[in-house]
Design a protein around this motif. Structure first.
Motif, PDB file in Angstrom:
ATOM      1  N   UNK A 145       0.842  -1.196   0.000  1.00 32.02           N
ATOM      2  CA  UNK A 145       0.000   0.000   0.000  1.00 32.02           C
ATOM      3  C   UNK A 145       0.877   1.246   0.000  1.00 32.02           C
ATOM      4  N   UNK A 146       0.337   2.319  -0.564  1.00 32.20           N
ATOM      5  CA  UNK A 146       0.978   3.625  -0.521  1.00 32.20           C
ATOM      6  C   UNK A 146       0.618   4.292   0.805  1.00 32.20           C
ATOM      7  N   UNK A 147       1.523   5.066   1.355  1.00 30.56           N
ATOM      8  CA  UNK A 147       1.244   5.796   2.585  1.00 30.56           C
ATOM      9  C   UNK A 147       0.687   7.168   2.242  1.00 30.56           C
ATOM     10  N   UNK A 148      -0.285   7.623   3.030  1.00 34.37           N
ATOM     11  CA  UNK A 148      -0.801   8.974   2.860  1.00 34.37           C
ATOM     12  C   UNK A 148      -1.205   9.527   4.213  1.00 34.37           C
ATOM     13  N   UNK A 149      -1.520  10.803   4.241  1.00 36.51           N
ATOM     14  CA  UNK A 149      -1.914  11.444   5.487  1.00 36.51           C
ATOM     15  C   UNK A 149      -0.779  11.425   6.500  1.00 36.51           C
ATOM     16  N   UNK A 150      -1.105  11.010   7.712  1.00 36.40           N
ATOM     17  CA  UNK A 150      -0.130  10.988   8.797  1.00 36.40           C
ATOM     18  C   UNK A 150       0.734   9.723   8.771  1.00 36.40           C
ATOM     19  N   UNK A 151       0.416   8.788   7.903  1.00 37.82           N
ATOM     20  CA  UNK A 151       1.148   7.511   7.841  1.00 37.82           C
ATOM     21  C   UNK A 151       2.652   7.661   7.633  1.00 37.82           C
ATOM     22  N   UNK A 152       3.129   8.522   6.726  1.00 37.70           N
ATOM     23  CA  UNK A 152       4.584   8.668   6.588  1.00 37.70           C
ATOM     24  C   UNK A 152       5.254   9.188   7.868  1.00 37.70           C
ATOM     25  N   UNK A 153       4.556  10.051   8.599  1.00 41.90           N
ATOM     26  CA  UNK A 153       5.102  10.564   9.857  1.00 41.90           C
ATOM     27  C   UNK A 153       5.271   9.417  10.848  1.00 41.90           C
ATOM     28  N   UNK A 154       4.234   8.604  10.992  1.00 43.99           N
ATOM     29  CA  UNK A 154       4.302   7.469  11.919  1.00 43.99           C
ATOM     30  C   UNK A 154       5.320   6.430  11.460  1.00 43.99           C
ATOM     31  N   UNK A 155       5.448   6.246  10.154  1.00 42.82           N
ATOM     32  CA  UNK A 155       6.448   5.308   9.639  1.00 42.82           C
ATOM     33  C   UNK A 155       7.853   5.798   9.976  1.00 42.82           C
ATOM     34  N   UNK A 156       8.072   7.091   9.910  1.00 41.95           N
ATOM     35  CA  UNK A 156       9.399   7.635  10.258  1.00 41.95           C
ATOM     36  C   UNK A 156       9.689   7.496  11.749  1.00 41.95           C
ATOM     37  N   UNK A 157       8.683   7.711  12.587  1.00 40.45           N
ATOM     38  CA  UNK A 157       8.864   7.497  14.030  1.00 40.45           C
ATOM     39  C   UNK A 157       9.217   6.033  14.287  1.00 40.45           C
ATOM     40  N   UNK A 158       8.501   5.123  13.626  1.00 41.83           N
ATOM     41  CA  UNK A 158       8.818   3.691  13.763  1.00 41.83           C
ATOM     42  C   UNK A 158      10.226   3.406  13.250  1.00 41.83           C
ATOM     43  N   UNK A 159      10.617   4.057  12.159  1.00 42.74           N
ATOM     44  CA  UNK A 159      11.964   3.879  11.616  1.00 42.74           C
ATOM     45  C   UNK A 159      13.040   4.332  12.584  1.00 42.74           C
ATOM     46  N   UNK A 160      12.803   5.458  13.246  1.00 43.38           N
ATOM     47  CA  UNK A 160      13.759   5.937  14.243  1.00 43.38           C
ATOM     48  C   UNK A 160      13.881   4.923  15.369  1.00 43.38           C
ATOM     49  N   UNK A 161      12.747   4.378  15.811  1.00 45.56           N
ATOM     50  CA  UNK A 161      12.764   3.367  16.878  1.00 45.56           C
ATOM     51  C   UNK A 161      13.492   2.098  16.429  1.00 45.56           C
ATOM     52  N   UNK A 162      13.247   1.659  15.202  1.00 43.24           N
ATOM     53  CA  UNK A 162      13.898   0.441  14.703  1.00 43.24           C
ATOM     54  C   UNK A 162      15.404   0.636  14.547  1.00 43.24           C
ATOM     55  N   UNK A 163      15.810   1.798  14.044  1.00 40.33           N
ATOM     56  CA  UNK A 163      17.230   2.081  13.903  1.00 40.33           C
ATOM     57  C   UNK A 163      17.909   2.072  15.279  1.00 40.33           C
ATOM     58  N   UNK A 164      17.266   2.687  16.239  1.00 44.12           N
ATOM     59  CA  UNK A 164      17.808   2.730  17.600  1.00 44.12           C
ATOM     60  C   UNK A 164      17.846   1.351  18.240  1.00 44.12           C
ATOM     61  N   UNK A 165      16.837   0.545  17.958  1.00 51.28           N
ATOM     62  CA  UNK A 165      16.814  -0.834  18.462  1.00 51.28           C
ATOM     63  C   UNK A 165      17.990  -1.619  17.907  1.00 51.28           C
TER      64      UNK A 165
END
Length: 117
Positions: A33-53
Motif C-alpha cells: 500500500x501507498x502511505x498517505x496522510x499521517x502515515x509517513x510521519x508514523x512510519x518515520x517514528x517507527x523507523x527511528x525506533x527500529x534504527x535505535x533498536x
C-alpha cells in the motif's frame, strides 16, 4: 549467538533507516500500500525506533553502553524529527512541544551518561 544478534541488529537498523528516508516505497514493498496522510510521519517514528533498536541490540562487551547509545540516538533523532514537524506547522498537537522538550532533556542526559561518565 553473536552472529545472529549482529544479523538481527543490522536488519532492524537498515529497515529503520529505509523507513526514515523512503517510508512510502518501503510500505509498498512490505504491505502493498501507498502511505498517505499521517502515515509517513508514523512510519518515520517507527523507523527511528527500529534504527535505535538495532544500535541497542548490537552485541558487545558492554551491553549497558549499547543500550544507552541506542536510547541516545532515539531521543536525538525523535527530538529533531518532532521539532521539524512542529516548525513546519502541519502536524502540531497540544503535546508536541512538551514532548520535544522531554526528548531534548533525555538526549542531554544520555549524552552525559555516554560521553562524560
Amino acid at each position: 549467538m553473536d552472529r545472529l544478534l549482529k544479523f538481527a541488529a543490522l536488519v532492524e537498523f537498515f529497515t529503520g533507516v529505509a523507513l526514515i528516508t523512503i517510508p512510502s516505497p518501503v510500505a509498498l514493498l512490505l504491505l502493498g500500500v501507498e502511505l498517505d496522510g499521517v502515515s509517513p510521519v508514523l512510519a518515520r517514528v517507527a523507523g527511528i525506533a527500529m534504527m535505535s533498536l538495532g544500535i541497542a541490540c548490537w552485541p558487545g562487551s558492554a551491553p549497558t553502553r549499547s543500550v544507552s547509545t541506542g536510547l541516545l540516538i532515539y531521543n536525538l533523532f525523535i527530538t529533531i524529527f518532532l521539532a521539524y514537524l512542529g516548525i513546519q506547522g502541519e502536524w502540531v498537537g497540544y503535546l508536541l512541544w512538551p514532548v520535544v522538550g522531554l526528548h531534548a532533556v533525555l538526549t542531554i542526559l544520555f549524552m552525559r551518561v555516554r560521553f562524560w561518565n
